[in-house]
Write a protein that holds these residues in place. Sequence first.
Motif, PDB file in Angstrom:
ATOM      1  N   GLY A  99      12.678  -1.192   3.112  1.00 39.70           N
ATOM      2  CA  GLY A  99      12.526   0.248   3.321  1.00 39.70           C
ATOM      3  C   GLY A  99      11.266   0.798   2.682  1.00 39.70           C
ATOM      4  N   ALA A 100      11.186   2.131   2.644  1.00 42.70           N
ATOM      5  CA  ALA A 100      10.065   2.818   1.994  1.00 42.70           C
ATOM      6  C   ALA A 100      10.307   2.859   0.491  1.00 42.70           C
ATOM      7  CB  ALA A 100       9.932   4.225   2.551  1.00 42.70           C
ATOM      8  N   LYS A 101       9.265   2.526  -0.269  1.00 43.38           N
ATOM      9  CA  LYS A 101       9.362   2.555  -1.731  1.00 43.38           C
ATOM     10  C   LYS A 101       7.966   2.691  -2.299  1.00 43.38           C
ATOM     11  CE  LYS A 101       8.732  -1.887  -0.644  1.00 43.38           C
ATOM     12  NZ  LYS A 101       8.822  -2.173   0.794  1.00 43.38           N
ATOM     13  N   LEU A 102       7.895   3.074  -3.573  1.00 41.29           N
ATOM     14  CA  LEU A 102       6.605   3.179  -4.255  1.00 41.29           C
ATOM     15  C   LEU A 102       6.207   1.803  -4.777  1.00 41.29           C
ATOM     16  CD1 LEU A 102       7.025   6.546  -6.167  1.00 41.29           C
ATOM     17  CD2 LEU A 102       5.632   6.101  -4.133  1.00 41.29           C
ATOM     18  N   VAL A 103       4.984   1.384  -4.453  1.00 42.84           N
ATOM     19  CA  VAL A 103       4.435   0.111  -4.895  1.00 42.84           C
ATOM     20  C   VAL A 103       3.104   0.385  -5.578  1.00 42.84           C
ATOM     21  CG1 VAL A 103       3.508  -2.116  -4.130  1.00 42.84           C
ATOM     22  CG2 VAL A 103       5.546  -1.159  -3.019  1.00 42.84           C
ATOM     23  N   GLU A 104       2.943  -0.125  -6.779  1.00 41.36           N
ATOM     24  CA  GLU A 104       1.694   0.039  -7.512  1.00 41.36           C
ATOM     25  C   GLU A 104       0.579  -0.702  -6.757  1.00 41.36           C
ATOM     26  OE1 GLU A 104      -0.056   1.662 -11.098  1.00 41.36           O
ATOM     27  OE2 GLU A 104       1.928   1.890 -10.247  1.00 41.36           O
ATOM     28  N   CYS A 105      -0.514   0.028  -6.456  1.00 38.16           N
ATOM     29  CA  CYS A 105      -1.628  -0.547  -5.679  1.00 38.16           C
ATOM     30  C   CYS A 105      -2.962  -0.130  -6.297  1.00 38.16           C
ATOM     31  CB  CYS A 105      -1.607  -0.055  -4.240  1.00 38.16           C
ATOM     32  SG  CYS A 105      -0.207  -0.608  -3.260  1.00 38.16           S
ATOM     33  N   VAL A 106      -3.983  -0.941  -6.047  1.00 33.69           N
ATOM     34  CA  VAL A 106      -5.361  -0.569  -6.336  1.00 33.69           C
ATOM     35  C   VAL A 106      -5.879   0.068  -5.047  1.00 33.69           C
ATOM     36  CG1 VAL A 106      -7.685  -1.387  -6.834  1.00 33.69           C
ATOM     37  CG2 VAL A 106      -5.729  -2.482  -7.909  1.00 33.69           C
TER      38      VAL A 106
END
Length: 154
Positions: A144-151
């Motif tokens: 599903g949709a979730k917050l993922v730490e990204c550069v």
Amino acid sequence: AGGAWSAFRSGNNLNDRELVDIRANVFHGRSTTSEYADLAEKYTTDKEYPVGTVICVGGEHEATATTPGSMPIGVISENPGFLMNKESTGQAVALKGRVPVLVLGKISKGDLVYVSDTDGTAAKLADDGANLVGIALENNADNGAKLVECVLKV
């Protein structure tokens, strides 16, 4: 006027070395640390978007959630390390750095994430010509949709 100085709060003959806030019209100096990890700027948006929403230029104001094929300019930031146009109205949009991004589907650390087919989100899988948002810094097996730490790479 002129000269170098520091301001300390002290109740015991300067044995307390606790720094205090200093206010000035012009400050020439260097910050060596920041509590958060992104450079953001305020943009007026057509509605209030949640943290991690991928943003592009458009809508009724300056910026809106991305749509399939749109060019991202950043991601809604919760706590920018540095915020430009701080006194302006609008939302803080992270332009560079590391931030949580709203991602659809499974993701692995190192995966590239692109503007997805769902407004305001990013995904690993994208159509040819999709626009890059960033690089995932963590794994997440949730579909599903979730917050993922990204550069960010916008």
